[in-house]
Design an enzyme around this catalytic site. Structure first.
Site, PDB file in Angstrom:
ATOM      1  N   LYS A  12       0.836  -1.211   0.000  1.00  0.00           N
ATOM      2  CA  LYS A  12       0.000   0.000   0.000  1.00  0.00           C
ATOM      3  C   LYS A  12       0.874   1.266   0.000  1.00  0.00           C
ATOM      4  O   LYS A  12       2.085   1.188   0.227  1.00  0.00           O
ATOM      5  CB  LYS A  12      -0.915  -0.042   1.229  1.00  0.00           C
ATOM      6  CG  LYS A  12      -1.959  -1.164   1.195  1.00  0.00           C
ATOM      7  CD  LYS A  12      -2.827  -1.119   2.445  1.00  0.00           C
ATOM      8  CE  LYS A  12      -3.938  -2.147   2.397  1.00  0.00           C
ATOM      9  NZ  LYS A  12      -4.793  -2.097   3.611  1.00  0.00           N
ATOM     10  N   TYR A  52     -12.472  -2.192  -3.108  1.00  0.00           N
ATOM     11  CA  TYR A  52     -12.953  -2.204  -1.723  1.00  0.00           C
ATOM     12  C   TYR A  52     -14.480  -2.131  -1.641  1.00  0.00           C
ATOM     13  O   TYR A  52     -15.031  -1.749  -0.607  1.00  0.00           O
ATOM     14  CB  TYR A  52     -12.321  -1.052  -0.935  1.00  0.00           C
ATOM     15  CG  TYR A  52     -10.892  -1.328  -0.494  1.00  0.00           C
ATOM     16  CD1 TYR A  52     -10.574  -2.471   0.227  1.00  0.00           C
ATOM     17  CD2 TYR A  52      -9.866  -0.429  -0.777  1.00  0.00           C
ATOM     18  CE1 TYR A  52      -9.274  -2.729   0.638  1.00  0.00           C
ATOM     19  CE2 TYR A  52      -8.562  -0.680  -0.367  1.00  0.00           C
ATOM     20  CZ  TYR A  52      -8.272  -1.831   0.349  1.00  0.00           C
ATOM     21  OH  TYR A  52      -6.991  -2.094   0.768  1.00  0.00           O
ATOM     22  N   PHE A  60     -15.559   3.936   7.363  1.00  0.00           N
ATOM     23  CA  PHE A  60     -14.169   4.204   6.998  1.00  0.00           C
ATOM     24  C   PHE A  60     -13.923   4.128   5.491  1.00  0.00           C
ATOM     25  O   PHE A  60     -12.786   4.310   5.035  1.00  0.00           O
ATOM     26  CB  PHE A  60     -13.216   3.242   7.736  1.00  0.00           C
ATOM     27  CG  PHE A  60     -13.468   1.769   7.470  1.00  0.00           C
ATOM     28  CD1 PHE A  60     -12.947   1.137   6.354  1.00  0.00           C
ATOM     29  CD2 PHE A  60     -14.229   1.013   8.356  1.00  0.00           C
ATOM     30  CE1 PHE A  60     -13.169  -0.215   6.110  1.00  0.00           C
ATOM     31  CE2 PHE A  60     -14.460  -0.348   8.125  1.00  0.00           C
ATOM     32  CZ  PHE A  60     -13.929  -0.961   6.996  1.00  0.00           C
ATOM     33  N   THR A  94      -5.883  -8.036  10.268  1.00  0.00           N
ATOM     34  CA  THR A  94      -6.142  -6.721   9.656  1.00  0.00           C
ATOM     35  C   THR A  94      -5.512  -5.602  10.491  1.00  0.00           C
ATOM     36  O   THR A  94      -4.918  -4.673   9.949  1.00  0.00           O
ATOM     37  CB  THR A  94      -7.664  -6.509   9.511  1.00  0.00           C
ATOM     38  OG1 THR A  94      -8.189  -7.561   8.701  1.00  0.00           O
ATOM     39  CG2 THR A  94      -7.975  -5.165   8.875  1.00  0.00           C
ATOM     40  N   ARG A 105       2.419  -7.424   8.999  1.00  0.00           N
ATOM     41  CA  ARG A 105       1.770  -6.315   9.716  1.00  0.00           C
ATOM     42  C   ARG A 105       2.259  -6.238  11.163  1.00  0.00           C
ATOM     43  O   ARG A 105       2.356  -5.151  11.741  1.00  0.00           O
ATOM     44  CB  ARG A 105       0.255  -6.456   9.646  1.00  0.00           C
ATOM     45  CG  ARG A 105      -0.311  -6.097   8.262  1.00  0.00           C
ATOM     46  CD  ARG A 105      -1.775  -6.460   8.159  1.00  0.00           C
ATOM     47  NE  ARG A 105      -2.386  -5.976   6.914  1.00  0.00           N
ATOM     48  CZ  ARG A 105      -3.543  -6.414   6.452  1.00  0.00           C
ATOM     49  NH1 ARG A 105      -4.217  -7.350   7.118  1.00  0.00           N
ATOM     50  NH2 ARG A 105      -4.041  -5.933   5.328  1.00  0.00           N
ATOM     51  N   ASN A 115      -1.859  -0.271   7.365  1.00  0.00           N
ATOM     52  CA  ASN A 115      -1.372  -1.627   7.660  1.00  0.00           C
ATOM     53  C   ASN A 115      -0.516  -2.230   6.544  1.00  0.00           C
ATOM     54  O   ASN A 115      -0.408  -3.437   6.413  1.00  0.00           O
ATOM     55  CB  ASN A 115      -2.521  -2.542   8.092  1.00  0.00           C
ATOM     56  CG  ASN A 115      -3.584  -2.693   7.023  1.00  0.00           C
ATOM     57  OD1 ASN A 115      -3.398  -2.216   5.894  1.00  0.00           O
ATOM     58  ND2 ASN A 115      -4.667  -3.356   7.349  1.00  0.00           N
ATOM     59  N   HIS A 118      -1.898  -5.227   1.294  1.00  0.00           N
ATOM     60  CA  HIS A 118      -3.168  -5.904   1.023  1.00  0.00           C
ATOM     61  C   HIS A 118      -2.866  -7.301   0.489  1.00  0.00           C
ATOM     62  O   HIS A 118      -1.912  -7.477  -0.272  1.00  0.00           O
ATOM     63  CB  HIS A 118      -3.990  -5.148  -0.032  1.00  0.00           C
ATOM     64  CG  HIS A 118      -5.155  -5.963  -0.511  1.00  0.00           C
ATOM     65  ND1 HIS A 118      -6.350  -5.994   0.169  1.00  0.00           N
ATOM     66  CD2 HIS A 118      -5.277  -6.834  -1.544  1.00  0.00           C
ATOM     67  CE1 HIS A 118      -7.165  -6.845  -0.441  1.00  0.00           C
ATOM     68  NE2 HIS A 118      -6.539  -7.364  -1.490  1.00  0.00           N
ATOM     69  N   GLU A 131      -9.496 -10.331  -7.799  1.00  0.00           N
ATOM     70  CA  GLU A 131      -8.571  -9.209  -7.619  1.00  0.00           C
ATOM     71  C   GLU A 131      -7.467  -9.222  -8.690  1.00  0.00           C
ATOM     72  O   GLU A 131      -7.068  -8.164  -9.178  1.00  0.00           O
ATOM     73  CB  GLU A 131      -7.991  -9.240  -6.200  1.00  0.00           C
ATOM     74  CG  GLU A 131      -9.078  -8.952  -5.166  1.00  0.00           C
ATOM     75  CD  GLU A 131      -8.594  -8.999  -3.724  1.00  0.00           C
ATOM     76  OE1 GLU A 131      -7.471  -9.470  -3.469  1.00  0.00           O
ATOM     77  OE2 GLU A 131      -9.357  -8.557  -2.849  1.00  0.00           O
TER      78      GLU A 131
HETATM   79  O1  DGI Z   1      -8.283  -7.995   4.181  1.00  0.00           O
HETATM   80  P1  DGI Z   1      -7.816  -6.976   5.198  1.00  0.00           P
HETATM   81  O2  DGI Z   1      -7.047  -5.850   4.587  1.00  0.00           O
HETATM   82  O3  DGI Z   1      -7.079  -7.605   6.355  1.00  0.00           O
HETATM   83  O4  DGI Z   1      -9.127  -6.361   5.875  1.00  0.00           O
HETATM   84  P2  DGI Z   1     -10.545  -5.907   5.285  1.00  0.00           P
HETATM   85  O5  DGI Z   1     -10.758  -6.398   3.905  1.00  0.00           O
HETATM   86  O6  DGI Z   1     -11.554  -6.230   6.324  1.00  0.00           O
HETATM   87  O7  DGI Z   1     -10.412  -4.312   5.259  1.00  0.00           O
HETATM   88  C1  DGI Z   1      -9.758  -3.652   4.198  1.00  0.00           C
HETATM   89  C2  DGI Z   1      -8.956  -2.520   4.770  1.00  0.00           C
HETATM   90  O8  DGI Z   1      -9.844  -1.549   5.353  1.00  0.00           O
HETATM   91  C3  DGI Z   1      -8.025  -2.914   5.924  1.00  0.00           C
HETATM   92  O9  DGI Z   1      -6.789  -3.396   5.456  1.00  0.00           O
HETATM   93  C4  DGI Z   1      -7.900  -1.642   6.707  1.00  0.00           C
HETATM   94  C5  DGI Z   1      -9.241  -0.970   6.502  1.00  0.00           C
HETATM   95  N1  DGI Z   1     -10.148  -1.188   7.633  1.00  0.00           N
HETATM   96  C6  DGI Z   1     -10.810  -2.330   7.958  1.00  0.00           C
HETATM   97  N2  DGI Z   1     -11.551  -2.162   9.060  1.00  0.00           N
HETATM   98  C7  DGI Z   1     -11.349  -0.865   9.436  1.00  0.00           C
HETATM   99  C8  DGI Z   1     -10.458  -0.257   8.519  1.00  0.00           C
HETATM  100  N3  DGI Z   1     -10.065   1.025   8.615  1.00  0.00           N
HETATM  101  C9  DGI Z   1     -10.535   1.743   9.640  1.00  0.00           C
HETATM  102  N4  DGI Z   1     -10.152   3.016   9.750  1.00  0.00           N
HETATM  103  N5  DGI Z   1     -11.411   1.227  10.555  1.00  0.00           N
HETATM  104  C10 DGI Z   1     -11.849  -0.080  10.507  1.00  0.00           C
HETATM  105  O10 DGI Z   1     -12.625  -0.530  11.347  1.00  0.00           O
END
Ligand code: DGI
Length: 154
Positions: A12, A52, A60, A94, A105, A115, A118, A131
């Site tokens: 990222k 996304y 968010f 995550t 991470r 983080n 991806h 993807e």
């Molecule tokens: O597959 P991941 O990246 O581990 O997680 P995801 O698909 O649930 O979420 C995508 C991205 O969105 C993640 O890497 C960080 C962000 N995100 C997820 N949950 C939250 C979030 N960002 C914020 N600010 N708050 C959240 O609760």
């Protein structure tokens, strides 16, 4: 023997700006996964919103799209036995705060919204293929044999 598959990974904008591309690529290479595609790009907003899309109703979402389009990313496709699950186990949770040391991470991040990486979700079957299709054309994926493949699999 685990089934060979391809999975999508992206450093990222925070990982790019912090100079972590090489570190992250090294981890997957050393594990034995095979790089089959890679490109350094700025993600158009429309593509970010599609990527996304499952989070479009979350509070968010706008911040997430702003962040992922805020600078270049390094998008990759890695291939190997059970690659999506293997990569996710190397990525961690995550939230970096919940990610054990030894994961990407857990070693390289501190904050949920920054983080570093991806990776396709092994708990969402087909997300890897979706993807890859979203970010790469078929002719950008390279078929070849890595010299050590005979030593990596039974
Ligand atoms: O597959 P991941 O990246 O581990 O997680 P995801 O698909 O649930 O979420 C995508 C991205 O969105 C993640 O890497 C960080 C962000 N995100 C997820 N949950 C939250 C979030 N960002 C914020 N600010 N708050 C959240 O609760």
């Amino acid at each position: 023997m685990s089934e060979r598959e391809r999975t999508f990974v992206m450093v990222k904008p925070d990982g790019v700006q912090r100079g972590l591309i090489g570190e992250i690529v090294s981890r997957f290479e050393e594990r034995g996964l095979k790089l089959v595609a890679g490109k350094f790009i700025e993600i158009p907003r429309e593509l970010a919103e599609e990527h996304y899309g499952e989070h479009s109703d979350k509070p968010f979402f706008d911040g997430l799209v702003d962040f992922i389009t805020s600078g270049p990313v390094f998008a990759m496709v890695w291939e190997g036995g059970d690659a999506t699950r293997q990569v996710r186990s190397m990525v961690g949770e995550t939230d970096p705060a919940e990610s054990p040391a030894g994961t990407i991470r857990g070693d390289l991040g501190l904050d949920l919204g920054r983080n570093v990486i991806h990776a396709s979700d092994h708990e969402d079957p087909g997300s890897n293929e979706r993807e890859i299709d979203l970010f790469f054309d078929e002719d950008e994926l390279v078929d070849y044999e890595r010299a050590d493949e005979g030593w990596l699999y039974e």
